[in-house]
Design an enzyme around this catalytic site. Structure first.
Site, PDB file in Angstrom:
ATOM      1  N   ASN A 136       0.819  -1.216   0.000  1.00  0.00           N
ATOM      2  CA  ASN A 136       0.000   0.000   0.000  1.00  0.00           C
ATOM      3  C   ASN A 136       0.852   1.266   0.000  1.00  0.00           C
ATOM      4  OD1 ASN A 136       1.000   0.041   2.597  1.00  0.00           O
ATOM      5  ND2 ASN A 136      -0.994  -0.002   3.626  1.00  0.00           N
ATOM      6  N   HIS A 138       3.406   1.980   2.092  1.00  0.00           N
ATOM      7  CA  HIS A 138       3.937   2.462   3.368  1.00  0.00           C
ATOM      8  C   HIS A 138       5.452   2.278   3.435  1.00  0.00           C
ATOM      9  CE1 HIS A 138       3.235  -1.791   5.089  1.00  0.00           C
ATOM     10  NE2 HIS A 138       4.526  -1.578   5.263  1.00  0.00           N
ATOM     11  N   GLU A 143       1.413   4.319   7.482  1.00  0.00           N
ATOM     12  CA  GLU A 143       0.355   3.879   6.597  1.00  0.00           C
ATOM     13  C   GLU A 143      -0.214   5.050   5.788  1.00  0.00           C
ATOM     14  OE1 GLU A 143       0.089   0.862   6.222  1.00  0.00           O
ATOM     15  OE2 GLU A 143      -0.149  -0.326   8.049  1.00  0.00           O
TER      16      GLU A 143
END
Length: 241
Positions: A136, A138, A143
């Site tokens: 994603n 990160h 995050e």
């Protein structure tokens, strides 16, 4: 941002190790920021090989790890303390007092995070920070939607991250849902950054990091703003570039 595409994971590991070894040779008292996860294991193996062959030594090196799971003891086999000992520290001559990893069992997380930041500053800052990248986008455990100005802090892990890390645990229910992580601002204050990505499952994140907009929705995209970043990816992770 300097991009290097290599054939496979072994080539990635060797090239990354050469860069880290060069840093150690040129500045024997370097401060290194280190990462965990499956991606840097090959790099650490190469560094151990270089150490055992007398090419480098770690006696003057200071390290700061990116992160640690919240709630795990240092001797837990899933902790990043344990990971680093098994994959690097137990196999080289680094001094124990020069190893820094966040304490996931600290009584006061705010104090722990501030002390970690203070320790980095007292060491003179990070000369070279090693990073991986999550599916994603990160970096560390920052995050999507984490603020770019964040320093070391307690993070709530996304479902995607928990699912990705479940392979290291007996079941997904045992994966911690929080972690202490260097913040984006902490990472960006490093003098040099080395990011590694391997496998087709990282291709979309790599593409967005390099070609996409700079946005907290894709935390690694902020690296476009750093003056000295080397990105090494294998051909599988580069399929969308």
């Amino acid at each position: 941002m300097q991009l290097e595409i290599v054939k496979d994971y072994d080539a990635l590991s060797k090239k990354a190790a050469y860069i880290l070894a060069s840093q150690i040779i040129l500045k024997p008292k370097s401060v290194l920021g280190l990462a965990t996860g499956s991606t840097p294991i090959g790099t650490y193996n190469e560094l151990i090989h270089m150490y055992k062959n007398g090419i480098i030594n770690f006696s003057g090196i200071t390290t700061f790890n990116l992160d640690e799971y919240y709630g795990l003891n240092v001797n837990d086999k899933q902790s990043y303390h344990y990971f680093m000992e098994q994959h690097l520290f137990n196999n080289i001559d680094i001094k124990k007092e020069n190893i820094h990893i966040p304490n996931g069992k600290a009584n006061n997380m705010d104090v722990e995070c501030q002390q970690y930041e203070n320790s980095i500053k007292e060491a003179g800052g990070i000369d070279l920070q090693l990073l991986g990248i999550g599916q994603n986008g990160h970096i560390g455990f920052n995050e999507p939607n984490e603020k770019f100005e964040a320093l070391t802090h307690l993070v709530n892990l996304d479902t995607d991250t928990i699912e990705a890390n479940a392979r290291f645990f007996d079941s997904i229910d045992k994966v911690p849902t929080q972690a202490i992580s260097m913040g984006i601002k902490t990472i960006m204050q490093s003098n040099k950054i080395l990011l590694l990505a391997s496998g087709e499952n990282k291709a979309e994140a790599v593409y967005k990091m390099i070609k996409g907009n700079i946005t907290p929705e894709l935390p690694a995209s902020v690296l476009q703003l750093h003056s000295d970043v080397v990105v090494i990816v294998d051909e599988a992770a580069a399929t969308l570039l």
